[in-house]
Design an enzyme around this catalytic site. Sequence first.
Site, PDB file in Angstrom:
ATOM      1  N   GLY A 175       0.818  -1.205   0.000  1.00  0.00           N
ATOM      2  CA  GLY A 175       0.000   0.000   0.000  1.00  0.00           C
ATOM      3  C   GLY A 175       0.850   1.252   0.000  1.00  0.00           C
ATOM      4  N   GLY A 176       0.332   2.274   0.691  1.00  0.00           N
ATOM      5  CA  GLY A 176       1.020   3.564   0.730  1.00  0.00           C
ATOM      6  C   GLY A 176       2.405   3.472   1.336  1.00  0.00           C
ATOM      7  N   GLY A 410      17.322  13.631 -33.167  1.00  0.00           N
ATOM      8  CA  GLY A 410      17.074  14.222 -31.851  1.00  0.00           C
ATOM      9  C   GLY A 410      17.910  13.556 -30.774  1.00  0.00           C
ATOM     10  N   ALA A 411      18.217  12.289 -30.987  1.00  0.00           N
ATOM     11  CA  ALA A 411      18.990  11.566 -29.979  1.00  0.00           C
ATOM     12  C   ALA A 411      20.395  12.149 -29.851  1.00  0.00           C
ATOM     13  CB  ALA A 411      19.052  10.081 -30.323  1.00  0.00           C
TER      14      ALA A 411
HETATM   15  C1  HXC Z   1      -0.318  -4.685  13.329  1.00  0.00           C
HETATM   16  C2  HXC Z   1       0.627  -6.499  12.322  1.00  0.00           C
HETATM   17  C3  HXC Z   1       0.498  -5.886  11.056  1.00  0.00           C
HETATM   18  C4  HXC Z   1      -0.077  -4.593  11.008  1.00  0.00           C
HETATM   19  C5  HXC Z   1       1.419  -7.808  10.778  1.00  0.00           C
HETATM   20  N1  HXC Z   1       1.194  -7.685  12.087  1.00  0.00           N
HETATM   21  N2  HXC Z   1       0.984  -6.735  10.123  1.00  0.00           N
HETATM   22  N3  HXC Z   1       0.225  -5.892  13.433  1.00  0.00           N
HETATM   23  N4  HXC Z   1      -0.461  -4.039  12.160  1.00  0.00           N
HETATM   24  N5  HXC Z   1      -0.201  -3.952   9.853  1.00  0.00           N
HETATM   25  C6  HXC Z   1       1.546  -8.647  13.146  1.00  0.00           C
HETATM   26  C7  HXC Z   1       0.737  -9.907  13.111  1.00  0.00           C
HETATM   27  O1  HXC Z   1      -0.453  -9.724  13.831  1.00  0.00           O
HETATM   28  C8  HXC Z   1       1.683 -10.886  13.774  1.00  0.00           C
HETATM   29  O2  HXC Z   1       1.663 -10.658  15.159  1.00  0.00           O
HETATM   30  C9  HXC Z   1       3.027 -10.419  13.305  1.00  0.00           C
HETATM   31  O3  HXC Z   1       2.878  -9.058  12.891  1.00  0.00           O
HETATM   32  C10 HXC Z   1       3.556 -11.198  12.113  1.00  0.00           C
HETATM   33  O4  HXC Z   1       2.556 -11.234  11.118  1.00  0.00           O
HETATM   34  P1  HXC Z   1       2.147 -12.585  10.370  1.00  0.00           P
HETATM   35  O5  HXC Z   1       0.887 -12.301   9.635  1.00  0.00           O
HETATM   36  O6  HXC Z   1       2.175 -13.716  11.324  1.00  0.00           O
HETATM   37  O7  HXC Z   1       3.385 -12.777   9.386  1.00  0.00           O
HETATM   38  P2  HXC Z   1       3.393 -13.303   7.893  1.00  0.00           P
HETATM   39  O8  HXC Z   1       2.567 -14.540   7.793  1.00  0.00           O
HETATM   40  O9  HXC Z   1       4.822 -13.409   7.504  1.00  0.00           O
HETATM   41  O10 HXC Z   1       2.672 -12.173   7.032  1.00  0.00           O
HETATM   42  C11 HXC Z   1       3.226 -10.912   6.952  1.00  0.00           C
HETATM   43  C12 HXC Z   1       2.228  -9.947   6.251  1.00  0.00           C
HETATM   44  C13 HXC Z   1       0.850 -10.029   6.958  1.00  0.00           C
HETATM   45  C14 HXC Z   1       2.120 -10.338   4.775  1.00  0.00           C
HETATM   46  C15 HXC Z   1       2.833  -8.563   6.339  1.00  0.00           C
HETATM   47  O11 HXC Z   1       1.044  -9.907   8.377  1.00  0.00           O
HETATM   48  C16 HXC Z   1      -0.092  -8.978   6.503  1.00  0.00           C
HETATM   49  O12 HXC Z   1      -0.717  -9.115   5.441  1.00  0.00           O
HETATM   50  N6  HXC Z   1      -0.232  -7.902   7.305  1.00  0.00           N
HETATM   51  C17 HXC Z   1      -1.122  -6.813   6.977  1.00  0.00           C
HETATM   52  C18 HXC Z   1      -0.560  -6.035   5.806  1.00  0.00           C
HETATM   53  C19 HXC Z   1      -1.422  -4.827   5.468  1.00  0.00           C
HETATM   54  O13 HXC Z   1      -2.444  -4.969   4.782  1.00  0.00           O
HETATM   55  N7  HXC Z   1      -1.037  -3.662   5.992  1.00  0.00           N
HETATM   56  C20 HXC Z   1      -1.697  -2.447   5.747  1.00  0.00           C
HETATM   57  C21 HXC Z   1      -1.155  -1.942   4.380  1.00  0.00           C
HETATM   58  S1  HXC Z   1      -1.844  -0.399   3.953  1.00  0.00           S
HETATM   59  P3  HXC Z   1       2.073 -11.770  16.215  1.00  0.00           P
HETATM   60  O14 HXC Z   1       1.651 -11.212  17.526  1.00  0.00           O
HETATM   61  O15 HXC Z   1       1.367 -13.024  15.817  1.00  0.00           O
HETATM   62  O16 HXC Z   1       3.568 -11.914  16.134  1.00  0.00           O
HETATM   63  C22 HXC Z   1      -0.788   0.655   4.642  1.00  0.00           C
HETATM   64  C23 HXC Z   1      -1.233   2.058   4.491  1.00  0.00           C
HETATM   65  C24 HXC Z   1      -0.097   2.985   4.486  1.00  0.00           C
HETATM   66  O17 HXC Z   1       0.210   0.368   5.177  1.00  0.00           O
HETATM   67  C25 HXC Z   1      -0.599   4.279   3.974  1.00  0.00           C
HETATM   68  C26 HXC Z   1       0.456   5.300   3.847  1.00  0.00           C
HETATM   69  C27 HXC Z   1      -0.077   6.534   3.218  1.00  0.00           C
END
Ligand code: HXC
Length: 520
Positions: A175-176, A410-411
């Site tokens: 994402g962002g 042009g290049a």
């Molecule tokens: C809080 C999070 C987290 C998050 C992961 N964790 N992402 N906690 N906020 N965004 C935590 C999990 O709960 C877990 O905690 C630990 O981190 C490890 O995650 P897993 O899922 O077990 O690991 P894995 O299977 O390797 O997967 C990793 C992952 C997945 C692909 C990153 O966790 C995931 O899809 N997370 C969400 C990604 C997402 O959609 N983020 C928002 C993006 S939008 P525990 O306690 O079990 O260790 C964004 C907006 C930004 O970021 C905008 C800017 C302008």
Amino acid sequence: MTSDGTTKQKRDELLRKREESQQGGGPRRIDAQHKRGKFTARERLGMLLDQDSFEELDPFVLHRSTDFGLEKQKYLGDAVVTGYGTVNGKLVFVYAQDFTVFGGSLSEVVANKICKVMDMAIESGAPVVGLIDSGGARIQEGIDSLGGYGSIFNRNVMASGVVPQISVMLGPAAGGATYSPALTDFIFMVRGLGQMYITGPDVIKAVTAEDVSHEDLGGADAHTRKSGVAHFSEESEEECLEKVRKLLSFLPQNNMENSTTAVNTDNPDRVDEDLNDIIPDNPNEPYDMLNVIHTVVDNNDFLQVHANFAGNILVGFSRMDGNTVGIVAQQPDQFAGVLDIDASVKAARFVRFCDAFNIPIVTFIDVPGFMPGTSQEHAGIIRHGAKLIFAYAEATVPKISVLTRKAYGGAYIVMSSKTLKGDINYSWPTGQIAVMGAEGAVNIIHRSRINDSENPNETRSELVKEYEDNLMNPYAAAGRGLIDDVIEPSQTRRKIIKALRMLANKRESLPPKKHGSIPL
Ligand code: HXC
């Protein structure tokens, strides 16, 4: 001095807390990180920085969130390790996202920690390296997390052109969250570990029914070969961080420093006879421009940037006479070195980086023109090609070019030409500056003569030969001062080094303006 042991207790408490702060999300999660084939944030910093040089900042920071039971889950330092250290003895500010704490997700305090080192980097004039391994915005913190990204983006933009910024993708960035790396100067990715995408495979599947894996969507190959978002693709974290150190060795600390100087260990007067024979007799036969670059620069050392993207142009860093130079060169081995959209954008960005950081630009030219075709025209080659003109014309650093063979149309103008304020423009005797190649030109200007002739093929050949003899050489341009000298290829290294020495104190300024309006 207290006698009841209070001082000792306080010191023990510090040592205990310090020890705890080094544990990230705890042994179970560190183990899980290793099982994923990944190093921890601290292990990574150990590989990146000079031995024992890391000074950590904010190891006792805790998140302030009370929602979703988070008040019971706190880790010293939260999900990022920040501080400063040295690389090759020079100061570098660093942050490494810690996946073992809430998946390296960005909380308000994580953003504050990152912003703090970025502010210090701008004030102290030193590069920033970010090691990215994060699940993105801390879901439980909502707007506080999103606002944190905004603060980081703002600093990325403020730091741009002031200190070099490098992002190293060692885990997810979705994402962002991808936009902070995207705003930095160089992105490294480790194949199989680093992934960047705006929307992940699940969302893509739901919206477009397309099936794609994380790696195919946003892995190192996708971004270093197809999108051009990332510049370096490496096989392992160790190799990747070593490459970051190598890149930093070429870069000045900030925009007030001149290009970096190392002890020159290569003869500046070296004459390379092999170059006299490198251009094939047949003008359409390719050759490898990398051989030219390696021969000319110090110690054959050329760090290619964007090596897997738009291979028809080569960009990267070398040293000449011990000083860093930016190299831009056509690669006749790929698509005859034609300028297309990707090549134009790749080179334009590199030229602007060099200009921002006082790195002289050495350009090797062998370009048959811009790429013809509807796909290029309709995708905006006019707009994208203009970026390269803009970049070269605006660059005030020393600009030296060497025409090895073709410079058509042009290049010719685009590639650091005299009228775009190239400082020194050399040509080899094999240089050809013309509006277009001989065949195309003769077919246009002598169409009726060829059609009316009794033997059109023979007439065409004669006219092509006449055109080549009269126009396909560097002397018309040299006769007008648009080429400063025609040089023997073997002399290229010493000629460039002499020009670089002559231009060492070049001062050129642009008309006062807020900023130009580059055709983005
Ligand atoms: C809080 C999070 C987290 C998050 C992961 N964790 N992402 N906690 N906020 N965004 C935590 C999990 O709960 C877990 O905690 C630990 O981190 C490890 O995650 P897993 O899922 O077990 O690991 P894995 O299977 O390797 O997967 C990793 C992952 C997945 C692909 C990153 O966790 C995931 O899809 N997370 C969400 C990604 C997402 O959609 N983020 C928002 C993006 S939008 P525990 O306690 O079990 O260790 C964004 C907006 C930004 O970021 C905008 C800017 C302008």
